[in-house]
Design a protein around this motif. Structure first.
Motif, mmCIF file in Angstrom:
data_model
loop_
_atom_site.group_PDB
_atom_site.id
_atom_site.type_symbol
_atom_site.label_atom_id
_atom_site.label_comp_id
_atom_site.label_asym_id
_atom_site.label_seq_id
_atom_site.Cartn_x
_atom_site.Cartn_y
_atom_site.Cartn_z
ATOM 1 N N UNK A 72 -2.423 27.752 19.297
ATOM 2 C CA UNK A 72 -1.995 29.100 19.689
ATOM 3 C C UNK A 72 -1.868 29.230 21.192
ATOM 4 N N UNK A 73 -2.852 28.715 21.928
ATOM 5 C CA UNK A 73 -2.789 28.781 23.384
ATOM 6 C C UNK A 73 -1.616 27.955 23.904
ATOM 7 N N UNK A 74 -1.413 26.764 23.334
ATOM 8 C CA UNK A 74 -0.309 25.907 23.770
ATOM 9 C C UNK A 74 1.044 26.565 23.538
ATOM 10 N N UNK A 75 1.243 27.176 22.352
ATOM 11 C CA UNK A 75 2.512 27.846 22.073
ATOM 12 C C UNK A 75 2.708 29.065 22.977
ATOM 13 N N UNK A 76 1.613 29.790 23.243
ATOM 14 C CA UNK A 76 1.711 30.936 24.153
ATOM 15 C C UNK A 76 2.153 30.481 25.532
ATOM 16 N N UNK A 77 1.551 29.420 26.072
ATOM 17 C CA UNK A 77 1.914 28.923 27.403
ATOM 18 C C UNK A 77 3.341 28.359 27.435
ATOM 19 N N UNK A 78 3.767 27.709 26.358
ATOM 20 C CA UNK A 78 5.150 27.230 26.290
ATOM 21 C C UNK A 78 6.123 28.399 26.355
ATOM 22 N N UNK A 79 5.816 29.460 25.623
ATOM 23 C CA UNK A 79 6.694 30.627 25.630
ATOM 24 C C UNK A 79 6.652 31.337 26.989
ATOM 25 N N UNK A 80 5.488 31.387 27.614
ATOM 26 C CA UNK A 80 5.354 31.990 28.940
ATOM 27 C C UNK A 80 6.243 31.252 29.946
ATOM 28 N N UNK A 99 5.390 37.884 29.366
ATOM 29 C CA UNK A 99 5.802 38.155 27.989
ATOM 30 C C UNK A 99 5.513 39.611 27.651
ATOM 31 N N UNK A 100 4.264 39.971 27.602
ATOM 32 C CA UNK A 100 3.884 41.343 27.239
ATOM 33 C C UNK A 100 3.933 42.278 28.436
ATOM 34 N N UNK A 101 3.597 41.751 29.588
ATOM 35 C CA UNK A 101 3.627 42.513 30.827
ATOM 36 C C UNK A 101 4.619 41.811 31.749
ATOM 37 N N UNK A 102 5.875 42.246 31.705
ATOM 38 C CA UNK A 102 6.898 41.574 32.499
ATOM 39 C C UNK A 102 6.878 42.053 33.947
ATOM 40 N N UNK A 103 7.081 41.111 34.834
ATOM 41 C CA UNK A 103 7.068 41.376 36.270
ATOM 42 C C UNK A 103 8.425 40.997 36.849
#
Length: 181
Positions: A72-80, A99-103
């Motif tokens: 889960x962490x790996x997929x989150x970082x890949x998407x980030x 992702x959730x908080x776009x800058x």
């Protein structure tokens, strides 16, 4: 609702441009592939934890938790990393990430005073570098862009946009190197 959820899946940099004012993208850059290596290793670690579950006996739940956490962490970082974009337009350069908080950080082309290109040894080998922007603003939102692929090409693109915008003086070359004065 579907349109808003799509913002979590794709960067949608076109939404950030002033199309009605004539702004268009010259180049859109995602981060270099090297930024995805460590997250991919987390995903592989999660898969290894799942593969070990049958051999853990009563501790299979530990393998399940480790697999879900690492994967889960790996997929989150890949998407980030996928959502991180650097865009060069005819009016400005900007970066969108998160992702959730776009800058969103922007520097108008007219405010760019200096661009430094840093290329560490590994970057020279793999073809990436980092931009450091100096602008006319005291406090700027866009200072450093890291892991830009083909950094020399991107630097020339920015210099070309600045030149075409008429923000830098053009000097004519003479044969003897004298500027005519």
């Amino acid at each position: 609702m579907a349109l808003r959820l799509s913002r979590l899946v794709t960067p949608q940099t076109y939404r950030r441009m002033l199309v009605s004012e004539g702004e268009f993208a010259v180049d859109e850059v995602s981060r270099h592939w090297v930024t995805r290596v460590v997250p991919a290793l987390f995903v592989v670690g999660g898969m290894a934890a799942f593969a070990l579950m049958p051999f853990l006996g009563r501790g299979w739940a530990l393998g399940l938790v480790a697999g879900v956490a690492l994967g889960g962490y790996g997929f989150y970082r890949l998407h980030y990393e996928y959502m991180d974009r650097f865009v060069i337009t005819n009016m400005r350069v900007f970066r969108v990430h998160g992702i959730f908080n776009q800058h969103l950080a922007t520097v108008p082309i007219a405010r760019i005073l200096d661009i430094s290109v840093e290329q560490p040894p590994l970057g020279m080998l793999l073809g990436y570098g980092h931009f450091v922007f100096e602008s006319a603003a005291q406090d700027q939102g866009l200072k450093r862009i890291q892991f830009v692929p083909d950094i020399e090409h991107r630097d020339l693109t920015i210099q070309r946009v600045i030149q075409r915008a008429g923000l830098r003086a053009r000097m004519e070359w003479t044969e003897d190197g004298d500027d005519g004065s």
